[in-house]
Motif scaffolding. Sequence first.
Motif, PDB file in Angstrom:
ATOM      1  N   GLN A 129       0.844  -1.199   0.000  1.00 28.78           N
ATOM      2  CA  GLN A 129       0.000   0.000   0.000  1.00 28.78           C
ATOM      3  C   GLN A 129       0.876   1.245   0.000  1.00 28.78           C
TER       4      GLN A 129
ATOM      5  N   PHE B 179      -4.653  -0.402  -2.071  1.00 24.26           N
ATOM      6  CA  PHE B 179      -4.141  -1.547  -1.326  1.00 24.26           C
ATOM      7  C   PHE B 179      -4.119  -2.739  -2.271  1.00 24.26           C
TER       8      PHE B 179
ATOM      9  N   ARG C  79      -8.618  -0.795   7.006  1.00 27.20           N
ATOM     10  CA  ARG C  79      -7.216  -1.152   7.179  1.00 27.20           C
ATOM     11  C   ARG C  79      -6.794  -0.777   8.593  1.00 27.20           C
TER      12      ARG C  79
ATOM     13  N   ARG D  43      -3.417  -1.038  11.122  1.00 29.93           N
ATOM     14  CA  ARG D  43      -2.015  -1.372  11.354  1.00 29.93           C
ATOM     15  C   ARG D  43      -1.747  -1.313  12.852  1.00 29.93           C
TER      16      ARG D  43
ATOM     17  N   VAL E  41      -0.780  -5.825   9.753  1.00 28.34           N
ATOM     18  CA  VAL E  41      -1.859  -5.093   9.091  1.00 28.34           C
ATOM     19  C   VAL E  41      -2.997  -6.070   8.844  1.00 28.34           C
ATOM     20  N   HIS E  42      -4.211  -5.587   9.109  1.00 25.46           N
ATOM     21  CA  HIS E  42      -5.421  -6.307   8.719  1.00 25.46           C
ATOM     22  C   HIS E  42      -6.106  -5.471   7.655  1.00 25.46           C
ATOM     23  N   PHE E  43      -6.545  -6.139   6.603  1.00 24.64           N
ATOM     24  CA  PHE E  43      -7.245  -5.478   5.509  1.00 24.64           C
ATOM     25  C   PHE E  43      -8.511  -6.263   5.240  1.00 24.64           C
TER      26      PHE E  43
END
Length: 194
Positions: free
Chosen positions: A5, A59, A112, A114, A158-160
């Motif tokens: 990203q 992303f 998103r 972090r 990171v979660h997306f």
Amino acid sequence: MHAMQYELTLPADYDMDVIHARVSRVGPLLDDWEGLGLKAYLMRERGVHGSPVNQYAPFYLWNTVEGMNAFLWGGGFQGLSDDFGRPTVRQWTGLAYEEGVAVGSPALFAVRRRRPVPDGAVLCEAVREAVDEAGRLAREDGAVLAAAAVDTSHWESVHFSLWEHDTPKADGDLFRVLHLSAPERTALTGGRQW
């Protein structure tokens, strides 16, 4: 899987219609990019859904390093750099990918989040928690997909996640999805990535 990203934070009075027009023009160019699992063209507008900034922040989830490198070094990224200056590109190693319960729905919003991996954390437990969180997100109402990744140079996870509605049960920054290029989404490996 590799996550990537970059963020372009724009002035408070920036005409965000410029970003809409850009995505309408260039979005379809990656609809068949080799090695690309998906690219979500993301935007936040100051004062909308609690955003403090105007931001354009695509992303990516890559299936191959070759596809990512072809984008970065083969010209795809150069147009953005020419127009806005070269941003820092964040990269994370994939930990988990899950299709959501709303897998067939259009992705309208993204979240998103972090977080630092704390000093002293037991790494296998920290990544297990990240993988479990991706699974939890994927099971929430309206979830299209969820992924987790980690940057070991900064020890950050990171979660997306992509959502069919603007009230996701996920913590983090909320973005509108202006376009989704997903040429090799079905090739993204589900579940834990090791």
